[in-house]
Design an enzyme around this catalytic site. Structure first.
Site, PDB file in Angstrom:
ATOM      1  CB  VAL A   2       6.710 122.331 161.626  1.00 37.68           C
ATOM      2  CG1 VAL A   2       6.634 121.932 163.094  1.00 37.68           C
ATOM      3  CG2 VAL A   2       5.329 122.715 161.120  1.00 37.68           C
ATOM      4  CB  CYS A  18       8.545 103.822 172.974  1.00 36.41           C
ATOM      5  SG  CYS A  18       7.847 104.619 174.416  1.00 36.41           S
ATOM      6  CG  ASP A  77       4.091 121.350 152.616  1.00 38.78           C
ATOM      7  OD1 ASP A  77       4.198 120.117 152.795  1.00 38.78           O
ATOM      8  OD2 ASP A  77       4.799 121.982 151.808  1.00 38.78           O
ATOM      9  CB  CYS A 130      10.587 110.041 148.307  1.00 38.15           C
ATOM     10  SG  CYS A 130       9.522 109.288 149.528  1.00 38.15           S
ATOM     11  CB  CYS A 184       5.890 108.006 172.250  1.00 40.28           C
ATOM     12  SG  CYS A 184       7.595 108.129 172.796  1.00 40.28           S
TER      13      CYS A 184
HETATM   14 ZN   LIG Z   1       8.001 106.854 174.601  1.00 39.32          ZN
END
Ligand SMILES: [Zn+2]
Length: 356
Positions: A114, A178, A64, A202, A175
């Site tokens: 990240v 998709c 985080d 939020c 996924c």
């Molecule tokens: Zn996919």
């Protein structure tokens, strides 16, 4: 450390879960030997980590980038008032709390943002990636990493009283690309509806702790199924829940045979320099991403003290005020500038106080 059920204390500790027929002794042993990584430790991440650490997942990494603030305490269940007072990084506060909850789990909190450059380093080696993030850019990056590494991940999102989750088993079930990138081309009304709400955050419409709790619980159950090897009942359905209206949906989603990620293996989010150097962060903050430099925060704090207000440094971050702005600096050079949405203002403050 207690990784084996041969230890009677472990057996007692997990006895109610072992009695649950779908897990049993064999499943519990697998769970104790398993591991997972959670990206993002807000409302979803804290609730999820709490459930998984109590369930006895052997090793849990939590990544985080933020620190605990008073407005987090309403729903981020691992944090306490003292964490907010001390502005502890969430990864650090979560690790401390989780170790106290279950000393038999190897919990590792990592303070990092990240992005495409560090995602595979931070996430590889784990058989499951879990979404506790708050933005689609990072989620599509996690989706790319998951498909690229061939490791399942669980998408989850919550805003206001509504939440949604999808378990992705690359090559076997749909996924996130998709679902998101082909919305409207097949019978995925539920998916389209959830995407339509994607611009709400939020920070603009609020969020109920109860909604986060429901979605985190579904995500934790899916995680446990995968980690104990009961994969047949995981994935393929987009599950959503609105705790205010009571509306629940579970929509089957099919793989897109033309999917950019899981069919064509084009990993734009992982390969691209998709992540801008500056991003909006909440309603009135700009984040300057890490510059991969090592800052001595204590020394920087001492140097700045004569010219700025309210300097605080706790070993993990340095914070000070330059009214009307507040700057928070991390040891890797990343910074969050609160009080503006203007990248130029943020850049100028950064240059003035940090890039000396
Ligand atoms: Zn996919």
């Amino acid at each position: 450390m207690s990784y084996s059920l041969m230890d009677p204390n472990s057996y007692e500790r997990y006895s109610r879960q072992i009695l649950f027929a779908e897990i049993g002794e064999a499943g519990q042993q697998r769970l104790l030997e398993s591991s997972a990584v959670i990206v993002g430790c807000g409302a979803l991440g804290t609730a999820l980590a709490n459930l998984l650490v109590r369930a006895g997942v052997g090793r849990l990494r939590i990544v985080d980038r933020d620190f605990v603030e008073p407005s987090n305490l309403q729903r981020q269940t691992l944090f306490e008032e003292a964490d907010a007072r001390e502005s502890l990084p969430k990864a650090v506060a979560a690790e401390r709390r989780l170790r106290a909850i279950n000393s038999g789990v190897a919990v590792e909190g990592i303070v990092a943002d990240v992005g495409p450059k560090n995602a595979e380093d931070l996430l590889h080696g784990f058989p499951l990636i879990l979404d506790g993030t708050d933005n689609f850019e990072t989620r599509l990056l996690l989706n790319d990493v998951s498909v690229h590494l061939g490791v399942p991940w669980i998408y989850a999102a919550v805003v206001a009283s509504y939440g949604v989750t999808l378990t992705v088993r690359p090559g076997l079930t749909a996924c996130l690309a998709c679902v998101l990138e082909s919305a409207g081309t097949s019978g995925i009304d539920g998916a389209s509806a959830s995407v339509a709400g994607a611009e709400d955050t939020c920070d603009t419409v609020g969020v109920l702790g109860a909604a986060a709790g429901v979605i985190a619980s579904i995500e934790a159950a899916e995680a446990i199924k995968l980690l104990v090897g009961k994969t047949e009942s995981a994935g393929g359905r987009l599950v959503s829940f609105d705790v205010w209206s009571g509306r629940f949906q579970s929509v089957r989603v099919e793989r897109n045979p033309e999917c950019r990620a899981c069919a064509r293996h084009e990993f734009h989010y992982l390969e691209g320099d998709a992540q801008p150097h500056l991003t909006m962060c909440g309603r009135d903050s700009v984040q300057i991403h890490e510059r991969r430099r090592q800052l001595d925060l204590a020394a920087l704090g001492r140097r700045l003290a004569p010219t700025v207000a309210e300097v605080r440094e706790n070993g993990f971050l340095l914070r000070f005020r330059v009214p009307p702005y507040e700057m928070t600096i991390f040891p890797d050079g990343r910074a969050i500038i609160k009080g503006t949405r203007d990248p130029a203002v943020a850049r100028s403050l950064y240059a003035r106080y940090i890039s000396i």
